[in-house]
Write a protein that holds these residues in place. Structure first.
Motif, PDB file in Angstrom:
ATOM      1  N   UNK A   1       0.840  -1.204   0.000  1.00  8.97           N
ATOM      2  CA  UNK A   1       0.000   0.000   0.000  1.00  8.97           C
ATOM      3  C   UNK A   1       0.876   1.254   0.000  1.00  8.97           C
ATOM      4  N   UNK A   2       0.408   2.287  -0.683  1.00 15.18           N
ATOM      5  CA  UNK A   2       1.187   3.518  -0.816  1.00 15.18           C
ATOM      6  C   UNK A   2       0.270   4.735  -0.789  1.00 15.18           C
ATOM      7  N   UNK A   3       0.872   5.906  -0.626  1.00 12.56           N
ATOM      8  CA  UNK A   3       0.129   7.161  -0.509  1.00 12.56           C
ATOM      9  C   UNK A   3       0.523   8.088  -1.659  1.00 12.56           C
ATOM     10  N   UNK A   4      -0.481   8.672  -2.305  1.00 13.13           N
ATOM     11  CA  UNK A   4      -0.266   9.624  -3.388  1.00 13.13           C
ATOM     12  C   UNK A   4      -0.672  11.010  -2.898  1.00 13.13           C
ATOM     13  N   UNK A   5       0.183  12.007  -3.124  1.00 14.03           N
ATOM     14  CA  UNK A   5      -0.118  13.380  -2.745  1.00 14.03           C
ATOM     15  C   UNK A   5      -0.169  14.215  -4.012  1.00 14.03           C
ATOM     16  N   UNK A   6      -1.293  14.905  -4.213  1.00 13.58           N
ATOM     17  CA  UNK A   6      -1.469  15.779  -5.379  1.00 13.58           C
ATOM     18  C   UNK A   6      -1.762  17.188  -4.898  1.00 13.58           C
ATOM     19  N   UNK A   7      -1.071  18.168  -5.468  1.00 16.45           N
ATOM     20  CA  UNK A   7      -1.352  19.573  -5.186  1.00 16.45           C
ATOM     21  C   UNK A   7      -2.236  20.100  -6.306  1.00 16.45           C
ATOM     22  N   UNK A   8      -3.304  20.818  -5.933  1.00 16.40           N
ATOM     23  CA  UNK A   8      -4.282  21.283  -6.911  1.00 16.40           C
ATOM     24  C   UNK A   8      -4.419  22.801  -6.879  1.00 16.40           C
ATOM     25  N   UNK A   9      -4.467  23.415  -8.064  1.00 14.90           N
ATOM     26  CA  UNK A   9      -4.773  24.840  -8.173  1.00 14.90           C
ATOM     27  C   UNK A   9      -6.300  24.994  -8.120  1.00 14.90           C
ATOM     28  N   UNK A  10      -6.801  26.210  -8.193  1.00 18.89           N
ATOM     29  CA  UNK A  10      -8.242  26.443  -8.106  1.00 18.89           C
ATOM     30  C   UNK A  10      -8.996  25.745  -9.241  1.00 18.89           C
ATOM     31  N   UNK A  11      -8.448  25.766 -10.459  1.00 15.98           N
ATOM     32  CA  UNK A  11      -9.131  25.131 -11.596  1.00 15.98           C
ATOM     33  C   UNK A  11      -9.161  23.609 -11.454  1.00 15.98           C
ATOM     34  N   UNK A  12      -8.038  23.018 -11.092  1.00 14.32           N
ATOM     35  CA  UNK A  12      -7.998  21.562 -10.931  1.00 14.32           C
ATOM     36  C   UNK A  12      -8.786  21.115  -9.697  1.00 14.32           C
ATOM     37  N   UNK A  13      -8.856  21.950  -8.674  1.00 19.49           N
ATOM     38  CA  UNK A  13      -9.692  21.650  -7.512  1.00 19.49           C
ATOM     39  C   UNK A  13     -11.156  21.612  -7.930  1.00 19.49           C
ATOM     40  N   UNK A  14     -11.569  22.562  -8.763  1.00 21.53           N
ATOM     41  CA  UNK A  14     -12.946  22.584  -9.260  1.00 21.53           C
ATOM     42  C   UNK A  14     -13.241  21.311 -10.060  1.00 21.53           C
ATOM     43  N   UNK A  15     -12.295  20.880 -10.908  1.00 27.22           N
ATOM     44  CA  UNK A  15     -12.473  19.644 -11.675  1.00 27.22           C
ATOM     45  C   UNK A  15     -12.589  18.438 -10.751  1.00 27.22           C
ATOM     46  N   UNK A  16     -11.766  18.402  -9.704  1.00 28.06           N
ATOM     47  CA  UNK A  16     -11.824  17.293  -8.750  1.00 28.06           C
ATOM     48  C   UNK A  16     -13.166  17.277  -8.017  1.00 28.06           C
ATOM     49  N   UNK A  17     -13.614  18.445  -7.578  1.00 35.10           N
ATOM     50  CA  UNK A  17     -14.898  18.523  -6.866  1.00 35.10           C
ATOM     51  C   UNK A  17     -16.054  18.107  -7.765  1.00 35.10           C
ATOM     52  N   UNK A  18     -15.992  18.438  -9.056  1.00 28.89           N
ATOM     53  CA  UNK A  18     -17.032  18.011  -9.996  1.00 28.89           C
ATOM     54  C   UNK A  18     -17.014  16.492 -10.160  1.00 28.89           C
ATOM     55  N   UNK A  19     -15.821  15.903 -10.208  1.00 30.89           N
ATOM     56  CA  UNK A  19     -15.708  14.440 -10.325  1.00 30.89           C
ATOM     57  C   UNK A  19     -16.249  13.758  -9.077  1.00 30.89           C
ATOM     58  N   UNK A  20     -15.961  14.324  -7.902  1.00 36.08           N
ATOM     59  CA  UNK A  20     -16.468  13.747  -6.652  1.00 36.08           C
ATOM     60  C   UNK A  20     -17.990  13.835  -6.607  1.00 36.08           C
ATOM     61  N   UNK A  21     -18.547  14.952  -7.076  1.00 38.72           N
ATOM     62  CA  UNK A  21     -19.999  15.102  -7.097  1.00 38.72           C
ATOM     63  C   UNK A  21     -20.642  14.057  -8.005  1.00 38.72           C
TER      64      UNK A  21
END
Length: 96
Positions: free
Chosen positions: A63-83
């Motif tokens: 098992x491993x851990x992935x860390x991603x840093x997101x700007x405002x635009x990519x955060x919005x894309x991530x939140x849309x995918x989660x929704x």
């Protein structure tokens, strides 16, 4: 304000999606506003166990851990995918 920048890639749609739907626009250079940590253990991350297999070596991974840093635009894309798909147990989002 921190000096952290977004770790995502820019994806540029092409004019002919039939042959090449998108091209890589290089790394995003916008400032990071959030940190996304994904715990890859084969279940919590939603990868169905594929994250614990190295296809090149044919070996199982720990098992491993992935860390991603997101700007405002990519955060919005991530939140849309989660929704659309729902939250995953193994994801932790922290705003910077």
């Amino acid at each position: 304000m921190s000096d952290l920048t977004c770790a995502e890639r820019l994806v540029i749609p092409t004019f002919n999606a039939e042959f090449v739907p998108e091209e890589d626009g290089g790394p995003c250079t916008e400032p990071a506003v959030a940190r996304l940590v994904i715990e890859h253990d084969g279940e919590k991350c939603g990868d169905g166990g594929l994250c614990l297999f190295d296809p090149e070596e044919g070996l199982e991974l720990d098992p491993w851990r992935q860390v991603r840093l997101l700007c405002a635009n990519h955060l919005h894309e991530h939140e849309a995918a989660v929704a659309e798909r729902g939250e995953l147990v193994g994801e932790t989002l922290t705003r910077l």
